[in-house]
Design a protein around this motif. Structure first.
Motif, PDB file in Angstrom:
ATOM      1  N   GLU A  24       0.819  -1.216   0.000  1.00 49.29           N
ATOM      2  CA  GLU A  24       0.000   0.000   0.000  1.00 49.29           C
ATOM      3  C   GLU A  24       0.855   1.269   0.000  1.00 49.29           C
ATOM      4  O   GLU A  24       0.611   2.192  -0.776  1.00 49.29           O
ATOM      5  CB  GLU A  24      -0.942   0.002   1.203  1.00 49.29           C
ATOM      6  CG  GLU A  24      -1.989  -1.100   1.132  1.00 49.29           C
ATOM      7  CD  GLU A  24      -2.820  -1.177   2.399  1.00 49.29           C
ATOM      8  OE1 GLU A  24      -4.039  -1.347   2.271  1.00 49.29           O
ATOM      9  OE2 GLU A  24      -2.266  -1.086   3.503  1.00 49.29           O
ATOM     10  N   PRO A  58      -5.543  -4.821   5.563  1.00 53.13           N
ATOM     11  CA  PRO A  58      -6.081  -5.788   4.603  1.00 53.13           C
ATOM     12  C   PRO A  58      -5.003  -6.573   3.863  1.00 53.13           C
ATOM     13  O   PRO A  58      -5.306  -7.574   3.219  1.00 53.13           O
ATOM     14  CB  PRO A  58      -6.877  -4.892   3.639  1.00 53.13           C
ATOM     15  CG  PRO A  58      -6.223  -3.554   3.729  1.00 53.13           C
ATOM     16  CD  PRO A  58      -5.747  -3.428   5.143  1.00 53.13           C
ATOM     17  N   LYS A  59      -3.757  -6.140   3.960  1.00 54.86           N
ATOM     18  CA  LYS A  59      -2.673  -6.792   3.220  1.00 54.86           C
ATOM     19  C   LYS A  59      -1.758  -7.609   4.129  1.00 54.86           C
ATOM     20  O   LYS A  59      -0.637  -7.928   3.745  1.00 54.86           O
ATOM     21  CB  LYS A  59      -1.860  -5.736   2.473  1.00 54.86           C
ATOM     22  CG  LYS A  59      -2.650  -4.920   1.467  1.00 54.86           C
ATOM     23  CD  LYS A  59      -3.135  -5.776   0.315  1.00 54.86           C
ATOM     24  CE  LYS A  59      -3.849  -4.931  -0.742  1.00 54.86           C
ATOM     25  NZ  LYS A  59      -4.344  -5.767  -1.866  1.00 54.86           N
ATOM     26  N   THR A 167     -11.380  -3.689  -7.012  1.00 54.30           N
ATOM     27  CA  THR A 167     -10.956  -3.675  -5.615  1.00 54.30           C
ATOM     28  C   THR A 167     -12.134  -3.473  -4.672  1.00 54.30           C
ATOM     29  O   THR A 167     -13.013  -2.649  -4.935  1.00 54.30           O
ATOM     30  CB  THR A 167      -9.903  -2.580  -5.355  1.00 54.30           C
ATOM     31  OG1 THR A 167      -9.509  -2.617  -3.977  1.00 54.30           O
ATOM     32  CG2 THR A 167     -10.430  -1.185  -5.678  1.00 54.30           C
ATOM     33  N   ASP A 169     -11.110  -3.384  -1.339  1.00 50.94           N
ATOM     34  CA  ASP A 169     -10.328  -3.017  -0.158  1.00 50.94           C
ATOM     35  C   ASP A 169     -10.756  -1.655   0.375  1.00 50.94           C
ATOM     36  O   ASP A 169     -11.221  -0.787  -0.384  1.00 50.94           O
ATOM     37  CB  ASP A 169      -8.833  -2.970  -0.494  1.00 50.94           C
ATOM     38  CG  ASP A 169      -8.271  -4.358  -0.765  1.00 50.94           C
ATOM     39  OD1 ASP A 169      -8.920  -5.340  -0.378  1.00 50.94           O
ATOM     40  OD2 ASP A 169      -7.201  -4.443  -1.378  1.00 50.94           O
ATOM     41  N   ARG A 170     -10.577  -1.485   1.667  1.00 53.17           N
ATOM     42  CA  ARG A 170     -10.870  -0.219   2.330  1.00 53.17           C
ATOM     43  C   ARG A 170      -9.563   0.521   2.597  1.00 53.17           C
ATOM     44  O   ARG A 170      -8.511  -0.110   2.794  1.00 53.17           O
ATOM     45  CB  ARG A 170     -11.585  -0.475   3.659  1.00 53.17           C
ATOM     46  CG  ARG A 170     -12.913  -1.198   3.491  1.00 53.17           C
ATOM     47  CD  ARG A 170     -14.048  -0.226   3.290  1.00 53.17           C
ATOM     48  NE  ARG A 170     -15.311  -0.909   3.033  1.00 53.17           N
ATOM     49  CZ  ARG A 170     -16.479  -0.301   3.018  1.00 53.17           C
ATOM     50  NH1 ARG A 170     -16.549   0.998   3.263  1.00 53.17           N
ATOM     51  NH2 ARG A 170     -17.582  -0.965   2.766  1.00 53.17           N
ATOM     52  N   PRO A 181      -6.183   2.085  -1.165  1.00 53.27           N
ATOM     53  CA  PRO A 181      -5.917   0.763  -1.743  1.00 53.27           C
ATOM     54  C   PRO A 181      -5.189   0.902  -3.082  1.00 53.27           C
ATOM     55  O   PRO A 181      -5.244   1.957  -3.737  1.00 53.27           O
ATOM     56  CB  PRO A 181      -7.319   0.182  -1.951  1.00 53.27           C
ATOM     57  CG  PRO A 181      -8.217   0.968  -1.066  1.00 53.27           C
ATOM     58  CD  PRO A 181      -7.625   2.337  -1.010  1.00 53.27           C
TER      59      PRO A 181
END
Length: 376
Positions: A24, A58-59, A167, A169-170, A181
Motif C-alpha cells: 500500500e 487488509p494486506k 478492488t 479493499d478499504r 488501496p
C-alpha cells in the motif's frame, strides 16, 4: 566451508527485507519502520517480527508471504517464522511524519508550486458516455508503462471506479493520514470505500467540496507521475472545486460521436475559459463501424474544433475508441480492457491515448532550480 554465524545471517536477512515493498505505501518495509526484530538461531532458523500499521491491515497475509519468501531465499536459512505485531500511536505518528512531513494541516501536494504531477480531470457534459471506463483504462495503461498513477473517483453520487478497478479493499488510516488501496498498480480512492454496500450519498455542495479536499490532502499519494480525477457529468460543484483546489489540473473531455452529446461536452470543456485551466484534449468514445453508426459520427472532431476556436489554442482529438462490448464486461470484471485485451481495437486505442498523455514531460512551473543570479 564455514556456515554463517547467527549475526551474519541476521544481517543478510535484513538486507533481503529491504527489498520487500509494502503493497500500500509502496516503500521498503525496512525504510518505514515495519521490521520489529530479526532473530537467527545456530541451526539457521529465522524469526522475523513485523509491525503492521493497523490490526485490520487488509494486506497482512500478502506482507507475511512476501517476508517469508524473501527470508527463505537467503543462503543458509533454515525454518522461517513470521510474527505480526501492530504499531502503537507514537509509531504511526512517526510514520505519518516520515511520509507526509510535520505540517499540522494537510496540504494538497498537487497544488504546490513544486509539484511535478500532471493532473487530468476527466470530464463529460452528460452521463453515459463512458467517462469512468476511459479513466480507469488510461490509469491502468499508464501504470503498466511503469508510471506512478493515482485515481480519484470524484463522482461522489455515481461512483463506479472501485468496481471497474476490481478492488473491494478499504483505505487504512495511519494517524491522520489515509492510505488508499492499490489495484493494478494504481492508487485508488472513492467515497464507495467509506460507505456500506450500495448506500447512496445524499450531500449538498459544501460537503462535496470537503470530500474532494480530503481525498486530495489527507490521502497519502506518494510521488505520482499522473493523477486522474473521474469527475461527475456536467459543470457543477465538483468541477468548480477541482479548479479551486488544483488550478493546474488539465481537462480531458470525453464525448461520443453523437452531435447532441458533443454539444453538451463542449460546455464541459468550455468551463476552462472561466477557470483558466488548460484543456488536454478530447477523447471520442463508442465510435461505431462504418455502416450502422448507431451513435452518429463526428462528435469528437466537432468538440475538438469548437473548443480550439473557443480557447484560442489547439485542443487535439487524442483518440477515437471503438464501440466494444468487451470494454463494458472488462469494467464489470474489474480488469480494465488495456490489461485483459491490450491488442483489441479498443484496447490499442486506449493505450495510444495513454501513451500520448503519459509521454508529456512533467512540468517545471514553479520549481526552484537552485540557481543564483550571476555575480552573487
Amino acid at each position: 566451508m564455514m556456515s554463517a554465524t547467527p549475526s551474519d545471517l541476521e544481517s543478510a536477512v535484513r538486507a533481503a527485507l529491504s527489498k520487500v515493498i509494502d503493497p500500500e505505501l509502496r516503500r521498503p518495509i525496512t525504510e518505514i519502520g515495519m521490521v520489529k526484530n530479526v532473530t537467527a538461531g545456530p541451526d539457521g532458523s529465522v524469526h522475523v517480527e513485523i509491525y503492521l500499521t493497523t490490526a485490520a491491515c487488509p494486506k497482512k497475509t500478502e506482507i507475511s508471504d512476501q517476508v517469508s519468501r524473501a527470508v527463505s531465499d537467503v543462503p543458509g536459512t533454515g525454518s522461517v517464522k513470521v510474527s505480526l505485531d501492530v504499531m502503537n500511536d507514537e509509531q504511526r505518528a512517526e510514520l505519518r511524519r516520515q511520509l507526509r512531513g510535520d505540517s499540522r494541516e494537510p496540504v494538497i501536494p498537487f497544488a504546490q508550486p513544486g509539484s511535478l504531477t500532471r493532473v487530468y480531470a476527466v470530464a463529460s457534459g452528460k452521463g453515459g458516455v463512458g467517462k469512468s471506463s476511459i479513466t480507469v483504462n488510461l490509469a491502468a495503461a499508464m501504470a503498466a508503462r511503469g508510471l506512478s498513477v493515482g485515481v480519484v473517483d470524484a463522482d461522489i453520487y455515481g461512483h463506479s471506479v472501485p468496481r471497474m478497478m476490481g478492488t473491494e479493499d478499504r483505505p487504512v488510516q495511519v494517524d491522520s493520514m489515509i492510505v488508499p488501496p492499490v489495484a493494478h498498480d494504481v492508487r485508488v480512492i472513492s467515497i464507495a470505500m467509506f460507505t456500506q454496500g450500495n448506500t447512496p450519498v445524499v450531500w449538498r455542495g459544501p460537503m462535496l467540496h470537503r470530500a474532494l479536499q480530503q481525498f486530495l490532502a489527507d490521502v497519502y499519494w506518494g510521488d505520482l507521475d499522473v493523477l486522474l480525477l473521474d469527475l461527475p457529468p456536467g459543470t457543477g460543484d465538483i468541477a468548480i472545486s477541482v479548479a479551486q483546489l488544483i488550478p493546474g489540473a488539465e481537462i480531458l473531455v470525453v464525448t461520443t460521436p453523437q452531435m447532441a452529446a458533443a454539444e453538451v461536452a463542449e460546455r464541459a470543456g468550455a468551463i476552462a475559459l472561466q477557470t483558466r485551466q488548460r484543456i488536454a484534449g478530447v477523447v471520442e468514445n463508442m465510435v461505431d463501424g462504418p455502416v450502422l453508426k448507431m451513435f452518429g459520427e463526428g462528435g469528437g472532431r466537432k468538440v475538438s474544433e469548437n473548443l480550439s476556436r473557443a480557447v484560442g489554442a489547439d485542443v487535439p482529438l487524442l483518440g477515437q475508441v471503438p464501440l466494444d462490448p468487451d470494454l463494458v464486461s472488462a469494467g464489470d470484471s474489474g480488469v480494465p480492457l488495456v490489461l485483459s485485451a491490450p491488442d483489441s481495437l479498443a484496447g490499442a486505442e486506449l493505450r495510444k491515448i495513454a501513451d500520448a498523455l503519459a509521454g508529456r514531460k512533467r512540468g517545471l512551473a514553479g520549481m526552484s532550480l537552485g540557481l543564483d543570479p550571476a555575480g552573487r
